[in-house]
Design a protein around this motif. Structure first.
Motif, PDB file in Angstrom:
ATOM      1  N   ARG A 193      41.191  59.354  -5.292  1.00 36.36           N
ATOM      2  CA  ARG A 193      41.173  58.795  -6.871  1.00 36.36           C
ATOM      3  C   ARG A 193      40.890  60.064  -7.737  1.00 36.36           C
ATOM      4  NH1 ARG A 193      36.492  54.596  -8.701  1.00 36.36           N
ATOM      5  NH2 ARG A 193      36.845  54.937 -10.792  1.00 36.36           N
ATOM      6  N   LEU A 194      40.340  61.146  -7.227  1.00 33.41           N
ATOM      7  CA  LEU A 194      40.078  62.229  -8.222  1.00 33.41           C
ATOM      8  C   LEU A 194      40.933  63.529  -7.969  1.00 33.41           C
ATOM      9  CD1 LEU A 194      36.231  62.234  -7.968  1.00 33.41           C
ATOM     10  CD2 LEU A 194      37.444  61.101  -9.633  1.00 33.41           C
ATOM     11  N   GLN A 195      42.016  63.071  -7.188  1.00 34.78           N
ATOM     12  CA  GLN A 195      42.949  64.226  -6.987  1.00 34.78           C
ATOM     13  C   GLN A 195      42.355  65.306  -6.500  1.00 34.78           C
ATOM     14  OE1 GLN A 195      44.642  63.615 -11.191  1.00 34.78           O
ATOM     15  NE2 GLN A 195      46.634  63.531 -10.033  1.00 34.78           N
ATOM     16  N   GLY A 196      41.600  65.314  -5.406  1.00 31.69           N
ATOM     17  CA  GLY A 196      40.850  66.508  -4.757  1.00 31.69           C
ATOM     18  C   GLY A 196      41.135  66.504  -3.467  1.00 31.69           C
ATOM     19  N   HIS A 197      40.316  67.255  -2.441  1.00 33.09           N
ATOM     20  CA  HIS A 197      40.571  67.329  -1.212  1.00 33.09           C
ATOM     21  C   HIS A 197      39.185  66.907  -0.551  1.00 33.09           C
ATOM     22  CE1 HIS A 197      44.194  69.291  -1.682  1.00 33.09           C
ATOM     23  NE2 HIS A 197      43.747  70.447  -2.130  1.00 33.09           N
ATOM     24  N   ALA A 198      39.178  66.173   0.439  1.00 32.41           N
ATOM     25  CA  ALA A 198      38.266  65.967   1.462  1.00 32.41           C
ATOM     26  C   ALA A 198      37.844  67.007   2.677  1.00 32.41           C
ATOM     27  CB  ALA A 198      38.182  64.459   1.910  1.00 32.41           C
ATOM     28  N   LEU A 199      36.758  67.515   2.689  1.00 32.38           N
ATOM     29  CA  LEU A 199      36.606  68.308   3.760  1.00 32.38           C
ATOM     30  C   LEU A 199      35.443  67.872   4.526  1.00 32.38           C
ATOM     31  CD1 LEU A 199      36.772  71.784   2.144  1.00 32.38           C
ATOM     32  CD2 LEU A 199      38.760  70.557   2.855  1.00 32.38           C
ATOM     33  N   PHE A 200      35.497  67.894   5.845  1.00 30.48           N
ATOM     34  CA  PHE A 200      34.410  67.377   6.948  1.00 30.48           C
ATOM     35  C   PHE A 200      33.606  68.427   7.784  1.00 30.48           C
ATOM     36  CE2 PHE A 200      37.658  64.533   5.719  1.00 30.48           C
ATOM     37  CZ  PHE A 200      37.014  63.177   5.289  1.00 30.48           C
ATOM     38  N   PRO A 201      32.303  68.038   8.032  1.00 26.97           N
ATOM     39  CA  PRO A 201      31.637  69.007   8.954  1.00 26.97           C
ATOM     40  C   PRO A 201      32.231  68.904  10.472  1.00 26.97           C
ATOM     41  CG  PRO A 201      30.456  67.003   8.193  1.00 26.97           C
ATOM     42  CD  PRO A 201      31.684  66.984   7.685  1.00 26.97           C
ATOM     43  N   PHE A 202      32.782  67.827  10.714  1.00 22.01           N
ATOM     44  CA  PHE A 202      33.483  67.572  12.039  1.00 22.01           C
ATOM     45  C   PHE A 202      34.941  67.993  12.130  1.00 22.01           C
ATOM     46  CE2 PHE A 202      33.443  63.689   9.523  1.00 22.01           C
ATOM     47  CZ  PHE A 202      34.098  63.181   9.519  1.00 22.01           C
ATOM     48  N   GLY A 203      35.374  67.577  13.339  1.00 20.98           N
ATOM     49  CA  GLY A 203      36.875  67.930  13.482  1.00 20.98           C
ATOM     50  C   GLY A 203      37.169  69.325  13.834  1.00 20.98           C
ATOM     51  N   GLY A 204      36.383  70.235  13.713  1.00 23.23           N
ATOM     52  CA  GLY A 204      36.787  71.464  14.175  1.00 23.23           C
ATOM     53  C   GLY A 204      36.607  71.833  15.596  1.00 23.23           C
ATOM     54  N   PRO A 205      36.582  73.031  16.463  1.00 23.04           N
ATOM     55  CA  PRO A 205      36.756  74.127  15.510  1.00 23.04           C
ATOM     56  C   PRO A 205      38.250  74.729  15.122  1.00 23.04           C
ATOM     57  CG  PRO A 205      36.569  74.890  17.770  1.00 23.04           C
ATOM     58  CD  PRO A 205      36.470  73.295  17.634  1.00 23.04           C
ATOM     59  N   PRO A 206      38.317  75.527  14.004  1.00 23.84           N
ATOM     60  CA  PRO A 206      37.379  75.920  13.324  1.00 23.84           C
ATOM     61  C   PRO A 206      36.536  74.958  12.410  1.00 23.84           C
ATOM     62  CG  PRO A 206      39.374  76.364  12.300  1.00 23.84           C
ATOM     63  CD  PRO A 206      39.755  75.499  13.375  1.00 23.84           C
ATOM     64  N   HIS A 207      35.403  75.366  12.225  1.00 26.31           N
ATOM     65  CA  HIS A 207      34.440  74.469  11.502  1.00 26.31           C
ATOM     66  C   HIS A 207      34.359  75.099   9.899  1.00 26.31           C
ATOM     67  CE1 HIS A 207      33.211  72.789  15.325  1.00 26.31           C
ATOM     68  NE2 HIS A 207      32.798  73.913  15.615  1.00 26.31           N
ATOM     69  N   TRP A 208      34.266  74.148   8.901  1.00 24.74           N
ATOM     70  CA  TRP A 208      33.912  74.500   7.421  1.00 24.74           C
ATOM     71  C   TRP A 208      32.544  74.762   7.445  1.00 24.74           C
ATOM     72  CZ3 TRP A 208      37.636  75.727   4.377  1.00 24.74           C
ATOM     73  CH2 TRP A 208      38.975  75.087   4.526  1.00 24.74           C
ATOM     74  N   PRO A 209      32.067  75.885   6.717  1.00 27.32           N
ATOM     75  CA  PRO A 209      30.743  76.304   6.777  1.00 27.32           C
ATOM     76  C   PRO A 209      29.699  75.542   5.954  1.00 27.32           C
ATOM     77  CG  PRO A 209      31.977  77.821   5.470  1.00 27.32           C
ATOM     78  CD  PRO A 209      32.950  76.682   5.833  1.00 27.32           C
ATOM     79  N   PHE A 210      29.354  74.252   6.457  1.00 25.83           N
ATOM     80  CA  PHE A 210      28.743  73.344   5.565  1.00 25.83           C
ATOM     81  C   PHE A 210      27.371  73.950   5.368  1.00 25.83           C
ATOM     82  CE2 PHE A 210      31.935  70.369   5.716  1.00 25.83           C
ATOM     83  CZ  PHE A 210      31.735  69.469   4.890  1.00 25.83           C
ATOM     84  N   GLN A 211      26.708  74.579   6.412  1.00 28.72           N
ATOM     85  CA  GLN A 211      25.087  75.118   6.307  1.00 28.72           C
ATOM     86  C   GLN A 211      25.034  76.218   5.193  1.00 28.72           C
ATOM     87  OE1 GLN A 211      24.201  75.533  10.487  1.00 28.72           O
ATOM     88  NE2 GLN A 211      22.569  73.966  10.107  1.00 28.72           N
ATOM     89  N   ARG A 212      26.184  76.963   5.376  1.00 30.94           N
ATOM     90  CA  ARG A 212      26.251  78.144   4.452  1.00 30.94           C
ATOM     91  C   ARG A 212      26.599  77.757   2.935  1.00 30.94           C
ATOM     92  NH1 ARG A 212      29.683  82.900   7.515  1.00 30.94           N
ATOM     93  NH2 ARG A 212      28.431  82.441   9.439  1.00 30.94           N
ATOM     94  N   TRP A 213      27.365  76.594   2.866  1.00 26.94           N
ATOM     95  CA  TRP A 213      27.528  75.952   1.469  1.00 26.94           C
ATOM     96  C   TRP A 213      26.025  75.170   1.019  1.00 26.94           C
ATOM     97  CZ3 TRP A 213      32.558  72.882   3.158  1.00 26.94           C
ATOM     98  CH2 TRP A 213      33.504  73.759   3.021  1.00 26.94           C
TER      99      TRP A 213
END
Ligand code: B12
Ligand code: SF4
Ligand code: SF4
Length: 231
Positions: free
Chosen positions: A82-102
């Protein structure tokens, strides 16, 4: 679309906007083509608010694996589209997006001996469900400053959490095999049914503790995911 509309929809799912980060040169989240600089909207849960909406969802009721991840993906991809962006998830890795650092950039969190971040109000009882990469032109709310009373609480605590694990799985970092091995024994039913005793031993965030059904759900998912770990 206003930020208010997104935040209201999130609240219907028991989700909250945990923070909005502006991209820096060091950030590796995907760029938005032709939309200028991006922001990262970090979405998660605090306390047990998500449990009632999630447990009534089709994903929780269909009996298929990864219900919470599929629920998160449905909500996130709706808003990303809806907002023409991207969704990123904490699961599905590795590699993992650095959710805790964010998360560290978004709120006044502190590290704990369990590897989880300690929140000044909610203690260990919070998590992240997804992030939305959105154009900076979408007005972002100014987050309220986090209370700081419990920041650094671990430094003044005799490691109650570490000592509460019946098999010492957190004595030297986290020994995943030791934890999962215990969960497979009859004595491990306490952790499976009532939740991780190390997490439960933390006195911080007492008003945000998850209910029994929710902790059992997370422990079942954790145990099922690591069923292949050898003893
Ligand atoms: C890999 C991972 C784990 C691994 C830990 C690996 C390790 N180093 O020992 C395992 C499978 C053990 C794990 C377990 C849990 N995890 Co975990 N995990 C992750 C995950 C997917 C990736 C972390 C990562 O590698 N990041 C990339 C690097 C670059 O960033 P980093 O900041 O350096 O990451 C380090 C820490 O995150 C740390 N870490 C992460 N989780 C844990 C758990 C423990 C016990 C320890 C010691 C360290 C640790 O290990 C990373 C690598 O060094 C994140 C989600 C994410 N994408 O961030 C969730 C995440 C960190 N986990 C989370 C949670 C809640 C859990 C559980 C409590 C879930 C549950 N089902 O109960 C359990 C703890 C079980 C227990 N008995 O104590 C939450 C933490 C929220 C918070 N309050 O901070 C996250 C952010 C997921 C989420 N959806 O919110 N996890
Ligand atoms: S029990 Fe103590 S050391 Fe463990 S997370 Fe809580 S405050 Fe930190
Ligand atoms: S789930 Fe049980 S065995 Fe595993 S770390 Fe927590 S208290 Fe220890």
């Amino acid at each position: 679309m206003s930020a208010t509309e997104l935040i209201h929809d999130l609240s219907q799912h028991g989700l909250v906007l945990r923070g909005v980060l502006s991209a820096t040169a060091a950030d590796t989240w995907p760029a938005l083509s032709d939309q200028g600089p991006s922001c990262l909207w970090l979405v998660g849960t605090v306390g047990p608010a998500m449990w009632a909406p999630f447990s009534a969802s089709p994903e929780h009721r269909d009996g298929q694996p990864d219900a919470l991840d599929r629920w998160s993906a449905r909500i996130a991809t709706h808003w990303a589209h809806r907002l023409q962006g991207h969704a990123l998830f904490p699961f599905g890795g590795p590699p993992h997006w650095p959710f805790q650092r964010w998360a560290d950039r978004a709120e006044a969190l502190s590290p704990s001996p369990l590897g989880l971040r300690l929140h000044p109000e909610h203690g260990l009882w919070h998590a992240y469900r997804f992030a939305l990469v959105l154009p900076q032109r979408i007005p972002a709310p100014v987050p309220a400053p986090a209370p700081s009373a419990a920041v650094g609480a671990c430094a003044m605590c005799p490691s109650r959490c570490v000592k509460a694990c019946p098999v010492g799985a957190h004595d030297h970092g986290f020994d995943l095999q030791r934890c999962v091995g215990h969960l497979r024994t009859p004595a491990g039913r306490t952790c499976l049914e009532q939740g991780c005793q190390a997490r439960a031993a933390c006195p911080e965030g007492a008003g945000s503790v998850y209910g029994t059904a929710q902790v059992a759900f997370h422990m079942r998912a954790f145990a099922a995911h690591h069923a292949g770990v050898s003893d």
